[in-house]
Design an enzyme around this catalytic site. Structure first.
Site, PDB file in Angstrom:
ATOM      1  N   ASP A   1      -6.121   3.595   4.479  1.00  0.00           N
ATOM      2  CA  ASP A   1      -6.898   2.869   5.961  1.00  0.00           C
ATOM      3  C   ASP A   1      -6.396   1.804   6.231  1.00  0.00           C
ATOM      4  O   ASP A   1      -6.845   1.528   7.885  1.00  0.00           O
ATOM      5  CB  ASP A   1      -7.746   2.860   5.344  1.00  0.00           C
ATOM      6  CG  ASP A   1      -8.930   3.086   5.502  1.00  0.00           C
ATOM      7  OD1 ASP A   1      -8.863   4.534   5.885  1.00  0.00           O
ATOM      8  OD2 ASP A   1      -9.682   3.850   3.505  1.00  0.00           O
TER       9      ASP A   1
ATOM     10  N   HIS B   1      -6.484   0.281  -3.730  1.00  0.00           N
ATOM     11  CA  HIS B   1      -7.427   1.605  -3.816  1.00  0.00           C
ATOM     12  C   HIS B   1      -8.344   1.873  -5.347  1.00  0.00           C
ATOM     13  O   HIS B   1      -7.003   2.091  -6.625  1.00  0.00           O
ATOM     14  CB  HIS B   1      -6.282   2.783  -3.396  1.00  0.00           C
ATOM     15  CG  HIS B   1      -7.350   4.138  -3.083  1.00  0.00           C
ATOM     16  ND1 HIS B   1      -8.152   5.062  -3.647  1.00  0.00           N
ATOM     17  CD2 HIS B   1      -7.665   4.367  -1.713  1.00  0.00           C
ATOM     18  CE1 HIS B   1      -8.743   6.039  -3.289  1.00  0.00           C
ATOM     19  NE2 HIS B   1      -7.790   5.493  -1.565  1.00  0.00           N
TER      20      HIS B   1
END
Ligand code: ACO
Length: 423
Positions: free
Chosen positions: A363, A306
């Site tokens: 996600d 991320h």
């Protein structure tokens, strides 16, 4: 630390105030920079630029903290409903039991759209991407609800916000029903907000729909986790469009278009597409782990790592548990989901991923849950939009109440200098 920042330019010294946030974040207030020095700043992608001061969401990527209005995301996901979180984000406080009851009842009252909206939906081909359809339907809502909102009237603001919270899930569900070829339906007032989302999406015309509590719990958490993430691309879009005093619905429609992009809302779709590609290639996860680690290979494990969260994504921790529950409860046998589990296990014990602190992000798991629920891949970003709606509304409202000036960045011009047509 307080005081001013000194800037020296062409032998002159200028001072600019230091701004401090409530979590000890510091910035330089450069509002007077151009007026005083003739200079502007250059920061494509705005990685160093604070566009506003905001009371809504705090995140600390290094420490893995995400808070809405001061409440930890873990606390909210565990102990609140999506609609409570929506109220908190938009109005700043958790709703009392009475406020919540009134809000839910008003949402039930407004849970319909003008029948003519169906003809707009009908005119799209079935192959149209659901995000394009959703952005258009949201713009379409303006035509059927044309009164402009006096942002100084608390009542008018409240009415417009409730209207959108009530009608938006219908539009999201209808984009899904269009993809699936299902007849359009409406909310059932005996169900709560999230149950209604599931009811409107999944109810088949010839069967009763009974919400599965594990699916509802996972959906509630997923939407809470996506509800706000401070000044990301779509939220900044909503604020900047709204800063021209475009209405709430128009600003949200612009936010949907921004979210559509694969660099923003499309990551969970990319996860499932990667898993499907691995399956077609024989399902050899070890081979793809090696590809991900090979610096000469452009392949990356989608759903890992991320940009902001460098130690862990607090949202991923919460949603992993919900993903496990959904997969166990629904007892789904899906080779793509088996591949996901293998990749997760291998990555979590592989030194390459451990050293670089590359963990599955939100996600990775949200794609898995949505797939297990039977939601088509191209609908994933619509689900993200549904979750992000309260955040967009909260940020739009804050921006209008602060009476922020119209967003109008500057540029450093690099094109041709003055020239004449030579005939
Ligand atoms: N697979 C393999 N290696 C990776 C991955 C990955 N998914 N992500 C990072 N790395 C490696 C890099 O190659 C780099 O290795 P090196 O130090 O040996 O050169 C190291 O980890 C650091 O990576 P960066 O690219 O510097 O990290 P950055 O913060 O720039 O990227 C990003 C973050 C874009 C999310 C990246 O991890 C990635 O591409 N992940 C896959 C895509 C994805 O899941 N995106 C969704 C993110 S969630 C969201 O945006 C809503």
């Amino acid at each position: 630390m307080e005081g001013n920042i000194k800037l020296t330019y062409q032998d002159k010294s200028y001072e600019f105030p230091l701004v401090k946030g409530s979590q000890d974040e510091y910035g330089i207030d450069i509002k007077q920079l151009r007026a005083k020095t003739g200079l502007i700043t250059l920061d494509p992608g705005y990685k160093n630029t604070g566009s506003c001061q905001s009371d809504i969401t705090f995140l600390d990527g290094e420490k893995g903290i995400l808070r809405y209005r001061g409440y930890d995301i873990e606390d909210l996901a565990q102990n609140a409903s999506f609609i409570e979180v929506a109220y908190l984000l938009i109005f700043g406080e958790m709703p009392s039991a009475q406020i919540l009851k009134d809000l839910e009842s008003k949402i039930h009252d407004d849970s319909y759209v003008d029948e003519d909206l169906k003809s707009i939906l009908k005119s799209f081909p079935k192959s149209a991407h659901p995000m394009g359809v959703l952005a258009s339907l949201t713009s379409g809502l303006i035509a059927f609800n044309p009164s402009s909102v006096d942002v100084n009237s608390e009542d008018e603001m409240f009415e417009a916000i409730v209207l959108l919270l009530a009608k938006f899930p219908i539009l999201c569900a209808w984009t899904h029903r269009k993809v699936k070829g299902l007849p359009l339906n409406y909310a059932n007032t005996s169900l709560n907000y999230i149950e209604n989302v599931a009811h409107m999406m999944f109810k088949k015309p010839h069967q009763e729909y009974t919400p599965n509590p594990i699916v509802i719990n996972a959906l509630n958490k997923l939407l809470i986790l996506h509800a706000d993430h401070e000044q990301n691309c779509s939220t900044s879009t909503v604020r900047i469009v709204g800063s021209s005093h475009a209405g709430l619905f128009a600003s949200i429609s612009a936010g949907i278009s921004a979210l559509w992009g694969p660099l923003h809302g499309g990551a969970n779709q990319a996860v499932i597409e990667m898993l499907e590609a691995i399956k077609i290639d024989g399902g050899d996860t070890a081979k793809y782990m090696e590809k991900a680690k090979d610096k000469n290979d452009p392949f990356r494990l989608m759903g890992f790592g991320h940009r902001v969260y460098k130690n862990f994504d607090p949202r991923a921790r919460i949603i992993k548990k919900a993903a496990d529950e959904v997969l166990n409860d629904l007892g789904i046998k899906d080779p793509v989901l088996d591949i996901a589990k293998n990749l997760e296990e291998q990555a979590l014990s592989d030194p390459y991923f451990i050293e670089r602190k590359l963990y599955p992000n939100v996600d990775f798991y949200s794609g898995i849950i949505y797939r297990a629920m039977g939601i088509p891949t191209e609908m994933f970003t619509v689900m993200f939009a549904l979750g992000r709606l309260p955040g967009w509304i909260a940020q739009w409202r804050e921006m209008r109440l602060l009476n922020e000036p119209i967003g109008r960045p500057r540029q450093i011009y690099t094109g041709a200098t003055s020239r004449k047509i030579d005939k």
